[in-house]
Every structure is written in structure tokens, then in C-alpha cells.
Write a protein that holds these residues in place. Sequence first.
Motif, PDB file in Angstrom:
ATOM      1  N   PHE A 283     -34.078   1.343 -47.113  1.00 27.83           N
ATOM      2  CA  PHE A 283     -35.626   1.303 -46.724  1.00 27.83           C
ATOM      3  C   PHE A 283     -35.022   2.027 -45.474  1.00 27.83           C
ATOM      4  O   PHE A 283     -33.662   1.848 -44.910  1.00 27.83           O
ATOM      5  CB  PHE A 283     -36.338  -0.009 -45.725  1.00 27.83           C
ATOM      6  CG  PHE A 283     -36.470  -0.871 -46.789  1.00 27.83           C
ATOM      7  CD1 PHE A 283     -38.033  -0.780 -47.202  1.00 27.83           C
ATOM      8  CD2 PHE A 283     -35.434  -1.514 -48.755  1.00 27.83           C
ATOM      9  CE1 PHE A 283     -38.529  -1.616 -48.277  1.00 27.83           C
ATOM     10  CE2 PHE A 283     -36.464  -2.696 -48.357  1.00 27.83           C
ATOM     11  CZ  PHE A 283     -38.002  -2.356 -48.899  1.00 27.83           C
ATOM     12  N   GLY A 284     -36.048   2.451 -44.575  1.00 32.52           N
ATOM     13  CA  GLY A 284     -35.645   3.681 -43.615  1.00 32.52           C
ATOM     14  C   GLY A 284     -34.845   4.820 -43.770  1.00 32.52           C
ATOM     15  O   GLY A 284     -34.478   5.203 -42.690  1.00 32.52           O
ATOM     16  N   SER A 285     -35.491   4.700 -44.708  1.00 31.60           N
ATOM     17  CA  SER A 285     -34.549   6.534 -45.230  1.00 31.60           C
ATOM     18  C   SER A 285     -34.425   7.295 -44.259  1.00 31.60           C
ATOM     19  O   SER A 285     -34.489   8.703 -45.223  1.00 31.60           O
ATOM     20  CB  SER A 285     -35.063   6.790 -47.162  1.00 31.60           C
ATOM     21  OG  SER A 285     -36.636   6.647 -46.991  1.00 31.60           O
ATOM     22  N   ALA A 286     -36.028   7.979 -44.152  1.00 30.22           N
ATOM     23  CA  ALA A 286     -35.742   8.495 -43.087  1.00 30.22           C
ATOM     24  C   ALA A 286     -34.183   8.973 -41.677  1.00 30.22           C
ATOM     25  O   ALA A 286     -33.900   9.661 -41.381  1.00 30.22           O
ATOM     26  CB  ALA A 286     -37.308   8.731 -42.187  1.00 30.22           C
ATOM     27  N   GLY A 287     -33.842   8.362 -41.716  1.00 31.31           N
ATOM     28  CA  GLY A 287     -32.878   7.524 -40.329  1.00 31.31           C
ATOM     29  C   GLY A 287     -31.508   8.357 -41.268  1.00 31.31           C
ATOM     30  O   GLY A 287     -31.606   8.490 -42.321  1.00 31.31           O
ATOM     31  N   PRO A 288     -30.686   9.541 -39.885  1.00 29.05           N
ATOM     32  CA  PRO A 288     -29.535   9.519 -40.791  1.00 29.05           C
ATOM     33  C   PRO A 288     -28.729   8.440 -41.275  1.00 29.05           C
ATOM     34  O   PRO A 288     -27.993   9.435 -41.976  1.00 29.05           O
ATOM     35  CB  PRO A 288     -29.212   9.959 -39.724  1.00 29.05           C
ATOM     36  CG  PRO A 288     -29.679   9.791 -37.976  1.00 29.05           C
ATOM     37  CD  PRO A 288     -31.082   9.338 -38.611  1.00 29.05           C
ATOM     38  N   VAL A 289     -28.373   7.738 -41.405  1.00 28.48           N
ATOM     39  CA  VAL A 289     -27.693   6.944 -42.297  1.00 28.48           C
ATOM     40  C   VAL A 289     -27.741   6.442 -42.529  1.00 28.48           C
ATOM     41  O   VAL A 289     -26.683   6.080 -44.014  1.00 28.48           O
ATOM     42  CB  VAL A 289     -27.587   5.139 -41.180  1.00 28.48           C
ATOM     43  CG1 VAL A 289     -26.365   4.348 -41.783  1.00 28.48           C
ATOM     44  CG2 VAL A 289     -26.590   5.083 -39.396  1.00 28.48           C
ATOM     45  N   ALA A 290     -29.281   6.107 -43.409  1.00 27.88           N
ATOM     46  CA  ALA A 290     -29.552   5.574 -44.370  1.00 27.88           C
ATOM     47  C   ALA A 290     -29.363   7.299 -45.696  1.00 27.88           C
ATOM     48  O   ALA A 290     -29.329   7.045 -46.737  1.00 27.88           O
ATOM     49  CB  ALA A 290     -30.815   5.403 -44.412  1.00 27.88           C
ATOM     50  N   ALA A 291     -30.382   8.087 -45.095  1.00 27.81           N
ATOM     51  CA  ALA A 291     -29.674   9.212 -45.565  1.00 27.81           C
ATOM     52  C   ALA A 291     -27.803  10.016 -46.255  1.00 27.81           C
ATOM     53  O   ALA A 291     -27.755   9.980 -47.337  1.00 27.81           O
ATOM     54  CB  ALA A 291     -30.353  10.848 -45.062  1.00 27.81           C
ATOM     55  N   ALA A 292     -27.296   9.293 -45.390  1.00 27.83           N
ATOM     56  CA  ALA A 292     -25.933  10.039 -45.507  1.00 27.83           C
ATOM     57  C   ALA A 292     -25.682   8.630 -46.717  1.00 27.83           C
ATOM     58  O   ALA A 292     -24.666   8.961 -47.504  1.00 27.83           O
ATOM     59  CB  ALA A 292     -24.859   9.384 -44.785  1.00 27.83           C
ATOM     60  N   LEU A 293     -26.124   7.447 -46.325  1.00 31.99           N
ATOM     61  CA  LEU A 293     -25.537   6.035 -48.056  1.00 31.99           C
ATOM     62  C   LEU A 293     -26.770   6.899 -48.971  1.00 31.99           C
ATOM     63  O   LEU A 293     -25.303   6.291 -49.783  1.00 31.99           O
ATOM     64  CB  LEU A 293     -26.596   5.046 -47.510  1.00 31.99           C
ATOM     65  CG  LEU A 293     -26.401   3.452 -48.168  1.00 31.99           C
ATOM     66  CD1 LEU A 293     -25.221   3.148 -48.624  1.00 31.99           C
ATOM     67  CD2 LEU A 293     -27.061   2.034 -47.535  1.00 31.99           C
TER      68      LEU A 293
END
Length: 305
Positions: A283-293
Amino acid sequence: MLLAVTGANGRFARAVISALADQHSIRAIDLRFDEALPNGVETMSGDIRDRDLASAATMGADAVLHLAPVAIDVMDDSTVVDTFSRGSFNLVDMAIEQGVPRFLLGSTLAMFDRLPADWRVDEHWRPRPEPIPDQLAAWLSELSMRECCRTAAVRGVCLRFGQIRTDKEIATTAFDRRWLHIDDAVEAVRCGLRRLEEAPTRGSWEIYHITSGDRAKIRGGRARGDEFGYRPAHDFSDLKVETPPGAPVVSGRNWREALRPAHTLADTPPAHARPSRRRVVIFGSAGPVAAALAEELKDDFIVRQ
């Protein structure tokens, strides 16, 4: 000071008790005692998972030295997890309830073993424990004690030791850069006690890496500063460096490979060869941390963003 020392039947804890017994009152706690301790040392047999035992062990103490994680007894995996999570929590929680203001935890630098020797690991790095008993014992104890120290006006010091070795072991085994002479490890405990004597403050939790001289795999960090004052007397400068089998010392190694648990490199088939993969929702995949994860997980999991 009255010091409550856990894991007191272990080799290292016995060395600490022998070194401190003429300066402090000692209460030694362990499941059993195979040999006599110095005269005047109080012994208490029992399991720290028992809250009554944890309460009695810490009653009236000025400081708790939780050294049990440094040299654990033979235990199955579930007992390790329970003893060094619930047991460590019991020990600290009951001590705080009784007003004990100081805690020293013995932990291990083995949690960084998989990292290459040319990486400048210091106290700011997050440990990478493997799913093996000695590392789990240390890591679970760190987590339990750290969180408890953040809730009360107490002072906590965590000492992560290298591989503690006696003179006999040093004389009969090929040199390893992770070695730490047992006398230097005891001296580090003395430094930790001096640090603990300062006034405790809420949320005080300090970590120090305790290694040998400049030839150590993990170099000296905060512990060598003037505030802590650790000065190892043994640097093994007369011993030839030999790389132990499987040691991760390759310079320039890909960081993803280095941080992956060692057992997965040999035992886990490539993702395309596995019969099925677990599904992960981010969830919150638009953020930079989620994208890197998501980028890191895509080879091992079915990722939904």
C-alpha cells in the motif's frame, strides 16, 4: 554496586564475575552452575522466563548485566526465541518495576558476519542476524531491552562483542579477524559499568562495538572514544591472517548479494524454478520507499501495488 549477572554459568560471565567480585557485590543467575564461583558471590538458579524468578533476581540490584545471550546453552530453536524475547523482557520489566536504573546487555558482532570485511560497519548499521540460535538470542535480547529502556528513566548499554577467545583457543586455532581476547571483553564490561554510573535519562540506549585492534574485521568505533574509553590490549599483530572458509571478504561485492542471508544463496532455487511464490500487497506504492521495496521484492514474490 550490587550487580545481577545472567548467564553466570558461561565462560565469559564467569570471567566477568571473577574480575568484578572484589569491587562489587554479585548475584549470579543461571539455569544451573557446573563450577563454584568466587567466595561471596550469591547464586540463584532458575529460568528468566519465570517472572517471579526475574523479580527475585533483580530485587535490590543497582545494575543488571544480561550476559546470557553471549554464550547460550544448548537449546532448541523455540526455546531460544522464547527465552531471549519473553525472558529478556521479563528480566528488564521486573527490574524497572523495582527501580533498577542501569542495564548492560552482552550481544554479538556475528550479526554482521555476512558483510564483507572492507565495509566500514559501525554502530549505526542495522544488524543482519541469521536464523541461528546465537544470533537470534542476541538480536531478540537487544530488541526487548531497547524498547523497555525507552519507556522508563533508565540507562541501557549494549556491548556487541567479537568472537571471544581465551589464550588456549588462540594458541591452537588459525587466526580469525573476528577474534576478541577474553581479557579485552572483560575490560569492555568495566568501561560499560563506568558509563552506566552516569545519571540515567529516559530513553537512554547506547551501542558499542567491542573488537580487537586495527586488524579486526569490524574496526573500532564509538567504544574507542574518550567517553567510553575502551582500549584493547590484544591486537594479534604477531598472528598471520587466514581467511576462514566461506567468509564474505570480496571487495566490491554487490550489496544485494552481500545482504542476502548466506543460507539462501546455496539452498534457495532461483525464482523461476520455484513451484509457487508468495503474494505481497504494497500500500502507498506511489511513494519512493514503496517503489524501491517493490523493485527489491519482484524476483522473489508476486507483488501487487
